[in-house]
Design a protein around this motif. Structure first.
Motif, PDB file in Angstrom:
ATOM      1  N   PHE A   1       0.815  -1.274  -0.151  1.00  0.00           N
ATOM      2  CA  PHE A   1      -0.020   0.088   0.101  1.00  0.00           C
ATOM      3  C   PHE A   1       0.952   1.230   0.153  1.00  0.00           C
ATOM      4  O   PHE A   1       0.324   2.357   0.004  1.00  0.00           O
ATOM      5  CB  PHE A   1      -0.956  -0.011   1.027  1.00  0.00           C
ATOM      6  CG  PHE A   1      -2.319  -0.739   0.846  1.00  0.00           C
ATOM      7  CD1 PHE A   1      -3.132  -0.854   1.765  1.00  0.00           C
ATOM      8  CD2 PHE A   1      -2.411  -1.389  -0.184  1.00  0.00           C
ATOM      9  CE1 PHE A   1      -4.155  -1.682   1.666  1.00  0.00           C
ATOM     10  CE2 PHE A   1      -3.627  -2.104  -0.608  1.00  0.00           C
ATOM     11  CZ  PHE A   1      -4.606  -2.211   0.383  1.00  0.00           C
ATOM     12  N   ALA A   2       2.092   1.183   0.003  1.00  0.00           N
ATOM     13  CA  ALA A   2       3.073   2.134  -0.067  1.00  0.00           C
ATOM     14  C   ALA A   2       2.806   2.824  -1.268  1.00  0.00           C
ATOM     15  O   ALA A   2       2.467   2.037  -2.399  1.00  0.00           O
ATOM     16  CB  ALA A   2       4.347   1.764   0.059  1.00  0.00           C
TER      17      ALA A   2
ATOM     18  N   LEU B   1      -7.104  13.255 -13.416  1.00  0.00           N
ATOM     19  CA  LEU B   1      -7.270  12.204 -14.458  1.00  0.00           C
ATOM     20  C   LEU B   1      -6.133  11.415 -14.574  1.00  0.00           C
ATOM     21  O   LEU B   1      -6.039  10.284 -14.904  1.00  0.00           O
ATOM     22  CB  LEU B   1      -7.867  12.706 -15.719  1.00  0.00           C
ATOM     23  CG  LEU B   1      -9.251  13.135 -15.779  1.00  0.00           C
ATOM     24  CD1 LEU B   1      -9.577  13.736 -17.185  1.00  0.00           C
ATOM     25  CD2 LEU B   1     -10.104  11.931 -15.780  1.00  0.00           C
ATOM     26  N   GLN B   2      -4.911  12.008 -14.839  1.00  0.00           N
ATOM     27  CA  GLN B   2      -3.568  11.515 -15.216  1.00  0.00           C
ATOM     28  C   GLN B   2      -2.710  10.911 -14.042  1.00  0.00           C
ATOM     29  O   GLN B   2      -1.722  10.599 -13.915  1.00  0.00           O
ATOM     30  CB  GLN B   2      -2.849  12.341 -16.219  1.00  0.00           C
ATOM     31  CG  GLN B   2      -3.588  12.791 -17.367  1.00  0.00           C
ATOM     32  CD  GLN B   2      -3.322  14.108 -18.055  1.00  0.00           C
ATOM     33  OE1 GLN B   2      -3.423  15.029 -17.265  1.00  0.00           O
ATOM     34  NE2 GLN B   2      -2.754  14.158 -19.174  1.00  0.00           N
ATOM     35  N   GLY B   3      -3.193  11.343 -12.718  1.00  0.00           N
ATOM     36  CA  GLY B   3      -2.639  10.853 -11.540  1.00  0.00           C
ATOM     37  C   GLY B   3      -2.736   9.522 -11.221  1.00  0.00           C
ATOM     38  O   GLY B   3      -3.289   8.766 -11.595  1.00  0.00           O
ATOM     39  N   ASP B   4      -2.174   9.191 -10.086  1.00  0.00           N
ATOM     40  CA  ASP B   4      -2.296   7.824  -9.287  1.00  0.00           C
ATOM     41  C   ASP B   4      -3.027   8.135  -8.116  1.00  0.00           C
ATOM     42  O   ASP B   4      -3.073   9.144  -7.545  1.00  0.00           O
ATOM     43  CB  ASP B   4      -0.754   7.321  -9.091  1.00  0.00           C
ATOM     44  CG  ASP B   4       0.004   7.293 -10.396  1.00  0.00           C
ATOM     45  OD1 ASP B   4       1.299   7.244 -10.448  1.00  0.00           O
ATOM     46  OD2 ASP B   4      -0.613   7.027 -11.365  1.00  0.00           O
ATOM     47  N   ASN B   5      -3.321   7.053  -7.610  1.00  0.00           N
ATOM     48  CA  ASN B   5      -3.780   7.009  -6.072  1.00  0.00           C
ATOM     49  C   ASN B   5      -3.134   5.726  -5.374  1.00  0.00           C
ATOM     50  O   ASN B   5      -2.917   4.690  -5.776  1.00  0.00           O
ATOM     51  CB  ASN B   5      -5.397   6.639  -6.020  1.00  0.00           C
ATOM     52  CG  ASN B   5      -6.415   7.651  -6.851  1.00  0.00           C
ATOM     53  OD1 ASN B   5      -6.794   7.422  -7.881  1.00  0.00           O
ATOM     54  ND2 ASN B   5      -6.444   8.683  -6.111  1.00  0.00           N
ATOM     55  N   TYR B   6      -3.129   5.943  -4.094  1.00  0.00           N
ATOM     56  CA  TYR B   6      -2.699   5.079  -3.216  1.00  0.00           C
ATOM     57  C   TYR B   6      -3.273   5.124  -2.113  1.00  0.00           C
ATOM     58  O   TYR B   6      -3.907   6.162  -1.421  1.00  0.00           O
ATOM     59  CB  TYR B   6      -1.218   5.185  -2.828  1.00  0.00           C
ATOM     60  CG  TYR B   6      -0.599   6.001  -2.163  1.00  0.00           C
ATOM     61  CD1 TYR B   6      -0.653   6.298  -0.736  1.00  0.00           C
ATOM     62  CD2 TYR B   6      -0.432   7.503  -2.624  1.00  0.00           C
ATOM     63  CE1 TYR B   6       0.006   7.206  -0.090  1.00  0.00           C
ATOM     64  CE2 TYR B   6      -0.089   8.482  -1.951  1.00  0.00           C
ATOM     65  CZ  TYR B   6       0.274   8.514  -0.715  1.00  0.00           C
ATOM     66  OH  TYR B   6       0.615   9.606   0.189  1.00  0.00           O
ATOM     67  N   ILE B   7      -3.477   3.715  -1.230  1.00  0.00           N
ATOM     68  CA  ILE B   7      -4.218   3.630  -0.083  1.00  0.00           C
ATOM     69  C   ILE B   7      -3.320   3.876   1.036  1.00  0.00           C
ATOM     70  O   ILE B   7      -2.297   3.304   1.297  1.00  0.00           O
ATOM     71  CB  ILE B   7      -5.019   2.201  -0.023  1.00  0.00           C
ATOM     72  CG1 ILE B   7      -5.885   2.248  -1.250  1.00  0.00           C
ATOM     73  CG2 ILE B   7      -5.588   1.987   1.516  1.00  0.00           C
ATOM     74  CD1 ILE B   7      -6.230   0.759  -1.537  1.00  0.00           C
TER      75      ILE B   7
ATOM     76  N   GLY C   1      -2.154  -3.897  10.427  1.00  0.00           N
ATOM     77  CA  GLY C   1      -2.868  -2.680   9.914  1.00  0.00           C
ATOM     78  C   GLY C   1      -2.170  -1.707   9.407  1.00  0.00           C
ATOM     79  O   GLY C   1      -2.578  -0.525   9.032  1.00  0.00           O
ATOM     80  N   TRP C   2      -0.925  -1.779   9.492  1.00  0.00           N
ATOM     81  CA  TRP C   2       0.104  -0.855   8.953  1.00  0.00           C
ATOM     82  C   TRP C   2       0.769  -1.251   7.985  1.00  0.00           C
ATOM     83  O   TRP C   2       0.996  -0.531   6.593  1.00  0.00           O
ATOM     84  CB  TRP C   2       1.244  -0.579  10.212  1.00  0.00           C
ATOM     85  CG  TRP C   2       0.660   0.275  11.115  1.00  0.00           C
ATOM     86  CD1 TRP C   2       0.451  -0.084  12.380  1.00  0.00           C
ATOM     87  CD2 TRP C   2       0.411   1.730  11.149  1.00  0.00           C
ATOM     88  NE1 TRP C   2      -0.145   1.043  13.192  1.00  0.00           N
ATOM     89  CE2 TRP C   2      -0.010   2.207  12.358  1.00  0.00           C
ATOM     90  CE3 TRP C   2       0.747   2.750  10.328  1.00  0.00           C
ATOM     91  CZ2 TRP C   2      -0.495   3.287  12.658  1.00  0.00           C
ATOM     92  CZ3 TRP C   2       0.142   4.066  10.396  1.00  0.00           C
ATOM     93  CH2 TRP C   2      -0.285   4.499  11.752  1.00  0.00           C
ATOM     94  N   HIS C   3       1.295  -2.600   7.950  1.00  0.00           N
ATOM     95  CA  HIS C   3       2.111  -3.149   6.764  1.00  0.00           C
ATOM     96  C   HIS C   3       1.188  -4.177   5.855  1.00  0.00           C
ATOM     97  O   HIS C   3       0.495  -5.078   6.500  1.00  0.00           O
ATOM     98  CB  HIS C   3       3.220  -4.075   7.018  1.00  0.00           C
ATOM     99  CG  HIS C   3       4.006  -4.546   6.030  1.00  0.00           C
ATOM    100  ND1 HIS C   3       5.065  -3.725   5.406  1.00  0.00           N
ATOM    101  CD2 HIS C   3       4.033  -5.664   5.138  1.00  0.00           C
ATOM    102  CE1 HIS C   3       5.637  -4.523   4.607  1.00  0.00           C
ATOM    103  NE2 HIS C   3       5.070  -5.643   4.300  1.00  0.00           N
ATOM    104  N   TRP C   4       0.792  -3.780   4.506  1.00  0.00           N
ATOM    105  CA  TRP C   4      -0.010  -4.589   3.883  1.00  0.00           C
ATOM    106  C   TRP C   4       0.493  -5.317   2.614  1.00  0.00           C
ATOM    107  O   TRP C   4       1.138  -4.992   2.071  1.00  0.00           O
ATOM    108  CB  TRP C   4      -1.131  -3.767   3.260  1.00  0.00           C
ATOM    109  CG  TRP C   4      -2.143  -2.972   4.333  1.00  0.00           C
ATOM    110  CD1 TRP C   4      -1.903  -2.119   5.138  1.00  0.00           C
ATOM    111  CD2 TRP C   4      -3.179  -3.655   4.731  1.00  0.00           C
ATOM    112  NE1 TRP C   4      -2.845  -1.751   6.110  1.00  0.00           N
ATOM    113  CE2 TRP C   4      -4.076  -2.732   5.875  1.00  0.00           C
ATOM    114  CE3 TRP C   4      -4.090  -4.698   4.255  1.00  0.00           C
ATOM    115  CZ2 TRP C   4      -5.041  -3.153   6.579  1.00  0.00           C
ATOM    116  CZ3 TRP C   4      -5.558  -4.827   4.833  1.00  0.00           C
ATOM    117  CH2 TRP C   4      -5.769  -4.073   5.992  1.00  0.00           C
TER     118      TRP C   4
END
Ligand code: AAL
Length: 364
Positions: free
Chosen positions: A32-33, A334-340, A92-95
């Motif tokens: 999730f990094a 629109l051209q960006g990324d997402n992370y959790i 809950g921290w390292h996925w």
């Protein structure tokens, strides 16, 4: 008495401190990094199963290009051409990303373009994933529906139902053939174009499917986009889901997070609408009253199911997941990324001076 004071009294502005609190954000490690070029977003609730945390989310690769590129195969939005993946964590921290849970359907099926924005319900030993679906081609006027997949284990395999469990009301009428969602002869009902962000709750011995509705010819109102929420209720998890005659049950909230509290249903909304960023409560799960107004609610909250308890209305918000945007300079979202990533929430009961007072009272 001033109009503001009459409003304050009428709306209990001087009450409900135990519903108030402050969000804070923290990055996660493992899969999730942030990973450039990869989109992970709209995480579901977090379930704790046999000592492991599980969550489901939207995953795609590469930028979006918007509508009208002339190439129907080009990704439109970050959630276009998506699949639903899942990950687990001991703390809950390292996925650790485990793999795909639900993929796009065969060509021609109602979900052959994208499956995304999942939510999960664990009920009587079975697991129910609900999520948004799009059929190709992905156009401005495309209808978005809600699908369901069922499994006996959080690791799958997942069996998809052969048709959506919820669809837009398809009322109202487009004007002309241009692929423009704002050109309409009539808007139709509040959910006449899309049904989104499904959240399935087992409540009052029935299945309550909360969902966001988007409307043909969407207007801008005093709170921005006219976004409303509704609920559809079924006796069985597979449905049929019947839309409540009380709908819409909110006039705000791009995304809602919903939890059980004190025999009723509480929810928090993030952006969009005159009641955005409020925590609301309904004993009957339908008639919501504002209990608190919160700052900077993170996007697309994924709550940790087991944290909800009746000791405090905001226990359910103690920690959970949300998503961040990474937009390259000069580019659009629109051209960006997402992370959790992970949020925390400090309620009145968590403030240092309160904890000290509490321990003095209990002499601990
Ligand atoms: C999200 C959710 C839904 C919308 C889009 C992807 O934040 O509201 O899923 O369709 O944005």
């Amino acid at each position: 008495m001033s109009a503001a004071s009459k409003r304050a009294l009428e709306r209990n502005y001087h009450k409900n401190a135990d519903w108030f609190g402050v969000f804070y954000k923290r990055p996660l490690t493992g899969d999730f990094a942030y990973e450039p070029g990869v989109i992970r977003r709209d995480a579901s609730k977090v379930l704790s199963i046999n000592g492991l945390y599980y969550t489901w989310y939207t995953k795609t690769i590469g930028p979006g290009h918007g509508f009208g590129t002339g190439d129907p195969e080009l990704k439109v939005f970050p959630w276009d051409k998506s699949e639903i993946w899942y990950a687990t964590s001991k703390d809950g921290w390292h996925w650790d990303e485990q793999g795909i849970a639900v993929g796009r359907g065969e060509k021609g099926t109602y979900d052959d373009r994208s499956v995304f924005t999942p939510e999960i319900l664990q009920h009587q030993g079975k697991y129910y994933l609900v999520y948004q679906t799009i059929k190709a081609p992905y156009l401005n006027r495309s209808y978005n529906h809600v699908g369901m997949a069922i499994a006996d284990s959080p690791n799958g395999p997942w069996r998809k139902l052969d048709k959506p469990i919820l669809s837009p009301s398809d009322t109202g009428e487009w004007l002309g053939d241009e692929d423009n969602r704002f050109l309409i002869k009539s808007q139709g009902e509040w959910d006449s174009h899309k049904v989104h962000d499904p959240t399935l709750m087992y409540f009052n011995n029935k299945f309550y499917l909360y969902y966001k509705g988007e409307r043909k010819g969407e207007k801008t109102t005093m709170g921005g986009r006219e976004i409303r929420w509704g609920v559809a209720i079924a006796d069985k998890p597979e449905g049929p889901y019947v839309k409540s005659p009380y709908n819409p049950i909110t006039h705000s909230g791009h995304e809602l997070a919903v939890w059980h509290y004190n025999g009723g249903i509480a929810m928090i909304s993030c952006k969009d609408g005159p009641e955005k960023e409020t925590i609301q409560y309904a004993k009957d799960g339908i008639n919501f009253e504002i209990m608190a107004v919160i700052d900077a609610v993170p996007d697309a909250l994924g709550l940790v199911e087991e944290l909800a308890d009746d000791s405090s209305p905001t226990s359910a918000l103690s920690w959970g997941l949300y998503h961040e945007y990474v937009i390259p300079p000069g580019k659009s979202w629109l051209q960006g990324d997402n992370y959790i990533a992970r949020f925390g929430f400090r309620g009145k009961n968590d403030s240092a001076e309160f904890v000290k007072k509490k321990s003095n009272q209990s002499g601990k």
